[in-house]
Design an enzyme around this catalytic site. Sequence first.
Site, PDB file in Angstrom:
ATOM      1  N   GLU A 230       0.721  -1.093   0.087  1.00 63.83           N
ATOM      2  CA  GLU A 230       0.168  -0.086   0.085  1.00 63.83           C
ATOM      3  C   GLU A 230       0.681   1.104  -0.042  1.00 63.83           C
ATOM      4  OE1 GLU A 230      -3.336  -0.140  -0.323  1.00 63.83           O
ATOM      5  OE2 GLU A 230      -3.105  -2.326  -0.346  1.00 63.83           O
ATOM      6  N   LEU A 231       0.711   2.132  -0.894  1.00 63.85           N
ATOM      7  CA  LEU A 231       1.488   3.391  -1.119  1.00 63.85           C
ATOM      8  C   LEU A 231       1.521   4.217   0.180  1.00 63.85           C
ATOM      9  CD1 LEU A 231       3.289   5.150  -2.868  1.00 63.85           C
ATOM     10  CD2 LEU A 231       1.005   6.257  -3.744  1.00 63.85           C
ATOM     11  N   ASP A 232       2.481   4.408   0.548  1.00 65.39           N
ATOM     12  CA  ASP A 232       2.645   5.257   1.974  1.00 65.39           C
ATOM     13  C   ASP A 232       1.883   4.864   3.218  1.00 65.39           C
ATOM     14  OD1 ASP A 232       4.523   6.894   0.608  1.00 65.39           O
ATOM     15  OD2 ASP A 232       2.959   8.213  -0.338  1.00 65.39           O
ATOM     16  N   GLU A 233       1.509   3.514   3.113  1.00 64.59           N
ATOM     17  CA  GLU A 233       0.722   2.993   4.237  1.00 64.59           C
ATOM     18  C   GLU A 233       1.604   2.137   5.193  1.00 64.59           C
ATOM     19  OE1 GLU A 233      -2.446   3.808   5.019  1.00 64.59           O
ATOM     20  OE2 GLU A 233      -3.354   4.685   3.416  1.00 64.59           O
TER      21      GLU A 233
END
Length: 288
Positions: A230-233
Amino acid sequence: MDPQAEVEHILTIDCPERTGIVHAVTGFLLEQGRDIVELKHFGDRRAGQFFMRVEVAGADAPDLTEHMREVFAPLAAEYGATWSLAPKGTKMRVLIMVSKFDHCLNDLLHRARLGELPIDVVAVVSNHTDHQSLAEWHNIPFFHVPVTPESKPAAEARLLELIEEFDVELVVLARYMQVLSDELSRKLTGKTINIHHSFLPSFKGAKPYHQAWDRGVKTVGATAHYVNAELDEGPIISQQVQDVDHTYSPADLVAAGRDTECKALSNAVKWHAEGRAFLYGNRTVVLR
């Protein structure tokens, strides 16, 4: 005991929470003639998970580390623990990835050179050639791996080759401005740290400082986190923040954020390399 004849080890434990773990581990260390220098632990009652990090010292002996691992293994199995035991000061083999911005790369290389970080930077990889001379000045191999939408699978395959070739234990994305594929992120789960130039979970994606300026923020910050699909998660390891005000332009916010990025990333790398950061689910426990 003569401190000059001592050797120190770090033991880390991650296991289901259960009564008696601390007693069992400290009893084992007593039996092995180890003195406890530092002990940190945390039991997450909501998650039912227990985390422990112990620094110990004691007399040196031939094959001491392997002996301690061998005799500790049955106890670890009894508690269902994931664990590690290594001599203190063992340097983690790190590969750093970077794009155009060099401040985080330069900070990590400088701290590693000074001995502030227990890491051995074995390679620098970039999709540009801007920082080749910096890596080579530090006597670190530099690899230019360009990335386009068409070449991305080949570029990621090359990265995996380098990780294997250099026996890399940790990948650090020091302002590497390419999104890793879901497949690669899964392969590197728990072994990759990214610095996001924003105080997550706010202002994800591109140009977060410009997003922050649009919202009139009164603080800026940076977040170092483990990479997942998950992008930037990914699970957060370290964050830094700095006060700002209405007089700051977007460029001023970017400048103010650089120091927070360097500090958040170096802290995350240090805590991971020292065995202080434990990853579970989408959370971390940092024993410091």
